[in-house]
Design a protein around this motif. Structure first.
Motif, PDB file in Angstrom:
ATOM      1  N   PRO A 123       0.932  -1.128   0.022  1.00  0.00           N
ATOM      2  CA  PRO A 123      -0.025   0.086   0.136  1.00  0.00           C
ATOM      3  C   PRO A 123       1.002   1.348  -0.006  1.00  0.00           C
ATOM      4  CG  PRO A 123      -0.751  -1.499   1.647  1.00  0.00           C
ATOM      5  CD  PRO A 123       0.479  -2.021   1.117  1.00  0.00           C
ATOM      6  N   HIS A 124       0.542   2.057  -0.859  1.00  0.00           N
ATOM      7  CA  HIS A 124       1.254   3.424  -1.072  1.00  0.00           C
ATOM      8  C   HIS A 124       2.921   3.254  -1.349  1.00  0.00           C
ATOM      9  CE1 HIS A 124      -2.271   5.433   0.764  1.00  0.00           C
ATOM     10  NE2 HIS A 124      -2.187   4.722   1.879  1.00  0.00           N
ATOM     11  N   GLY A 125       3.086   1.936  -1.885  1.00  0.00           N
ATOM     12  CA  GLY A 125       4.438   1.596  -2.334  1.00  0.00           C
ATOM     13  C   GLY A 125       5.429   1.650  -1.334  1.00  0.00           C
ATOM     14  N   LYS A 126       5.189   1.640  -0.093  1.00  0.00           N
ATOM     15  CA  LYS A 126       6.259   1.724   1.002  1.00  0.00           C
ATOM     16  C   LYS A 126       6.653   0.533   1.398  1.00  0.00           C
ATOM     17  CE  LYS A 126       5.645   6.484   1.322  1.00  0.00           C
ATOM     18  NZ  LYS A 126       6.584   7.135   1.009  1.00  0.00           N
ATOM     19  N   ILE A 127       7.990   0.279   1.730  1.00  0.00           N
ATOM     20  CA  ILE A 127       8.527  -0.706   2.252  1.00  0.00           C
ATOM     21  C   ILE A 127       9.787  -0.548   2.784  1.00  0.00           C
ATOM     22  CG2 ILE A 127       9.676  -1.289   0.143  1.00  0.00           C
ATOM     23  CD1 ILE A 127       9.643  -4.333   0.311  1.00  0.00           C
ATOM     24  N   ASN A 128      10.206  -1.304   4.152  1.00  0.00           N
ATOM     25  CA  ASN A 128      11.322  -0.892   4.808  1.00  0.00           C
ATOM     26  C   ASN A 128      11.984  -2.557   5.085  1.00  0.00           C
ATOM     27  OD1 ASN A 128       9.832  -2.156   6.902  1.00  0.00           O
ATOM     28  ND2 ASN A 128       9.730   0.054   7.988  1.00  0.00           N
ATOM     29  N   SER A 129      13.086  -2.442   5.587  1.00  0.00           N
ATOM     30  CA  SER A 129      13.779  -3.903   5.822  1.00  0.00           C
ATOM     31  C   SER A 129      12.868  -4.822   6.617  1.00  0.00           C
ATOM     32  CB  SER A 129      15.252  -3.570   6.330  1.00  0.00           C
ATOM     33  OG  SER A 129      15.093  -2.872   7.619  1.00  0.00           O
ATOM     34  N   ARG A 130      12.163  -4.222   7.576  1.00  0.00           N
ATOM     35  CA  ARG A 130      11.295  -5.059   8.244  1.00  0.00           C
ATOM     36  C   ARG A 130      10.274  -5.567   7.534  1.00  0.00           C
ATOM     37  NH1 ARG A 130       6.633  -4.488  11.189  1.00  0.00           N
ATOM     38  NH2 ARG A 130       6.713  -2.236  10.431  1.00  0.00           N
ATOM     39  N   VAL A 131       9.428  -4.914   6.811  1.00  0.00           N
ATOM     40  CA  VAL A 131       8.306  -5.279   5.722  1.00  0.00           C
ATOM     41  C   VAL A 131       8.963  -6.059   5.064  1.00  0.00           C
ATOM     42  CG1 VAL A 131       6.725  -4.595   4.160  1.00  0.00           C
ATOM     43  CG2 VAL A 131       6.971  -3.462   6.473  1.00  0.00           C
ATOM     44  N   TYR A 132      10.159  -5.777   4.138  1.00  0.00           N
ATOM     45  CA  TYR A 132      10.873  -6.628   3.182  1.00  0.00           C
ATOM     46  C   TYR A 132      11.105  -8.157   3.698  1.00  0.00           C
ATOM     47  CZ  TYR A 132      14.091  -8.418  -0.225  1.00  0.00           C
ATOM     48  OH  TYR A 132      14.843  -9.223  -1.080  1.00  0.00           O
ATOM     49  N   GLN A 133      11.656  -8.221   4.806  1.00  0.00           N
ATOM     50  CA  GLN A 133      11.906  -9.663   5.285  1.00  0.00           C
ATOM     51  C   GLN A 133      10.733 -10.375   6.042  1.00  0.00           C
ATOM     52  OE1 GLN A 133      14.443  -8.724   8.892  1.00  0.00           O
ATOM     53  NE2 GLN A 133      16.211  -8.348   7.801  1.00  0.00           N
ATOM     54  N   ALA A 134       9.551  -9.873   6.443  1.00  0.00           N
ATOM     55  CA  ALA A 134       8.300 -10.458   6.433  1.00  0.00           C
ATOM     56  C   ALA A 134       7.684 -10.812   5.049  1.00  0.00           C
ATOM     57  CB  ALA A 134       7.381  -9.590   7.049  1.00  0.00           C
ATOM     58  N   LEU A 135       7.923 -10.031   4.255  1.00  0.00           N
ATOM     59  CA  LEU A 135       7.119 -10.586   2.694  1.00  0.00           C
ATOM     60  C   LEU A 135       8.076 -11.692   1.965  1.00  0.00           C
ATOM     61  CD1 LEU A 135       5.835  -6.968   1.334  1.00  0.00           C
ATOM     62  CD2 LEU A 135       4.603  -8.786   2.708  1.00  0.00           C
ATOM     63  N   GLU A 136       9.245 -11.457   2.300  1.00  0.00           N
ATOM     64  CA  GLU A 136      10.287 -12.496   1.717  1.00  0.00           C
ATOM     65  C   GLU A 136       9.950 -13.670   1.584  1.00  0.00           C
ATOM     66  OE1 GLU A 136      15.156 -12.153   0.934  1.00  0.00           O
ATOM     67  OE2 GLU A 136      14.448 -12.192   2.853  1.00  0.00           O
ATOM     68  N   THR A 137       9.459 -14.141   2.903  1.00  0.00           N
ATOM     69  CA  THR A 137       9.022 -15.659   3.084  1.00  0.00           C
ATOM     70  C   THR A 137       8.061 -16.048   2.197  1.00  0.00           C
ATOM     71  OG1 THR A 137       7.377 -14.896   4.887  1.00  0.00           O
ATOM     72  CG2 THR A 137       9.619 -15.331   5.524  1.00  0.00           C
TER      73      THR A 137
END
Length: 83
Positions: free
Chosen positions: A42-56
């Motif tokens: 949403p809104h194109g926003k990502i940070n390292s914590r979100v990236y790690q969670a989504l990477e799975t």
């Protein structure tokens, strides 16, 4: 997949983020979509914590930031033709 409430994922706690993602996957499966083909933040926003969670999830990520191992595909705006 875009989340349940369109809240900015970088502003959520880890628990809230997990609920947004898993809830969205569950909702899509109830509609007959068995697995999302990509994750668009949403809104194109990502940070390292979100990236790690989504990477799975092993799905392509669509957003606006490009700082991570797996490329984040830059999203683009689609506008309807004005008549």
């Amino acid at each position: 997949m875009h989340g349940l409430s369109h809240r900015v994922w970088t502003d959520l706690s880890s628990r809230e983020l997990q609920q947004e993602v898993s809830g969205s996957i569950h909702w899509l499966s109830c509609l007959g979509h068995f697995k999302p083909s990509a994750i668009c933040m949403p809104h194109g926003k990502i940070n390292s914590r979100v990236y790690q969670a989504l990477e799975t999830y092993g799905l392509p990520l669509v957003g606006v930031d490009h700082k991570y191992k797996q490329p984040v595909i830059r999203r683009s705006w689609v506008k309807e033709k004005q008549e």
